[in-house]
Design a protein around this motif. Structure first.
Motif, PDB file in Angstrom:
ATOM      1  N   ARG A  92      38.790 -66.250  24.065  1.00 34.09           N
ATOM      2  CA  ARG A  92      37.897 -65.124  23.752  1.00 34.09           C
ATOM      3  C   ARG A  92      37.052 -64.737  24.960  1.00 34.09           C
TER       4      ARG A  92
ATOM      5  N   SER B 291      39.274 -54.899  13.510  1.00 31.92           N
ATOM      6  CA  SER B 291      38.597 -56.029  12.844  1.00 31.92           C
ATOM      7  C   SER B 291      39.156 -57.363  13.343  1.00 31.92           C
ATOM      8  N   SER B 292      40.443 -57.408  13.635  1.00 34.95           N
ATOM      9  CA  SER B 292      41.043 -58.645  14.163  1.00 34.95           C
ATOM     10  C   SER B 292      40.523 -58.927  15.569  1.00 34.95           C
TER      11      SER B 292
ATOM     12  N   SER C 185      37.688 -57.977  16.759  1.00 34.91           N
ATOM     13  CA  SER C 185      36.303 -58.412  16.580  1.00 34.91           C
ATOM     14  C   SER C 185      36.231 -59.885  16.194  1.00 34.91           C
ATOM     15  N   GLN C 186      37.134 -60.304  15.310  1.00 35.60           N
ATOM     16  CA  GLN C 186      37.156 -61.713  14.889  1.00 35.60           C
ATOM     17  C   GLN C 186      37.563 -62.625  16.048  1.00 35.60           C
TER      18      GLN C 186
ATOM     19  N   SER D  35      34.486 -62.890  18.306  1.00 35.83           N
ATOM     20  CA  SER D  35      33.357 -63.641  17.730  1.00 35.83           C
ATOM     21  C   SER D  35      33.715 -65.105  17.497  1.00 35.83           C
TER      22      SER D  35
ATOM     23  N   LYS E 214      35.659 -66.083  15.094  1.00 38.68           N
ATOM     24  CA  LYS E 214      35.944 -66.281  13.668  1.00 38.68           C
ATOM     25  C   LYS E 214      37.439 -66.447  13.411  1.00 38.68           C
ATOM     26  N   ALA E 215      38.245 -65.989  14.334  1.00 41.99           N
ATOM     27  CA  ALA E 215      39.702 -66.149  14.223  1.00 41.99           C
ATOM     28  C   ALA E 215      40.227 -66.652  15.565  1.00 41.99           C
ATOM     29  N   ASN E 216      41.201 -67.508  15.488  1.00 40.49           N
ATOM     30  CA  ASN E 216      41.831 -68.011  16.715  1.00 40.49           C
ATOM     31  C   ASN E 216      42.934 -67.062  17.143  1.00 40.49           C
TER      32      ASN E 216
END
Length: 172
Positions: free
Chosen positions: A5, A31-32, A34-35, A38, A40-42
């Motif tokens: 990230r 949205s992906s 953004s995740q 952040s 929130k998603a790998n």
């Protein structure tokens, strides 16, 4: 080494690419993205490479061996368990089982605190399932989970005294 990230964020800043721009260029939902940014998603190296390509960059992954930073106690424990791993087979595990079970019972009576009790549960589970490949990983692993599991190892007393002494002498 930067996280995926961090790399994505760095290139987006350098190229002035917004999340919306990158979504339009790559076809990946904003949205992906953004995740990913952040945490929130790998995202995989492949996904990162695809996103970087949309901004004119390539991903270079450098793999190199790195000596871990272990305390003296952790290093000695790793060496002893690594040596034990050279003897571990399905057959040897069955021979060791009575001693391991005695060690587990002794450890359960002498340790407190959730991390140690959880690690004893993990040892017990691996041993009950005779999961030799996972036991090898715990005996030789340098990840924090393996190091912490070895802090409450039920494998004491399985190495011959002279072999144990040789390992500890080499560790000094």
């Amino acid at each position: 080494m930067s996280s995926r990230r961090d790399v994505l964020h760095e290139v987006m800043l350098e190229t002035g690419t917004t999340q919306s721009d990158l979504a339009r260029l790559s076809g990946v939902r904003q949205s992906s993205i953004s995740q990913f940014l952040s945490g929130k998603a790998n995202m995989s190296d492949e996904q990162l490479s695809r996103l970087l390509a949309c901004m004119g960059f390539c991903l270079e992954v450098v793999r190199r061996p790195v000596a871990p930073e272990l305390t003296r106690s952790e290093a000695r424990s790793w060496r002893l368990h690594r040596q034990l791993s050279t003897h571990l087979t399905q057959a040897s595990l069955q021979l060791w089982l009575p001693r391991i079970e005695r060690n587990l019972a002794r450890l359960r009576g002498g340790v407190s605190g959730q991390p140690h009790l959880r690690n004893l549960d993990r040892w017990e589970s691996l041993i009950e399932r005779s999961d030799v490949p996972c036991l090898h990983r715990v005996l030789t692993g340098l990840d924090r989970e393996s190091i912490e599991m070895r802090e409450v190892s039920p494998m004491g007393g399985l190495l011959a005294q002279d072999e144990r002494a040789d390992v500890l002498r080499a560790a000094s």
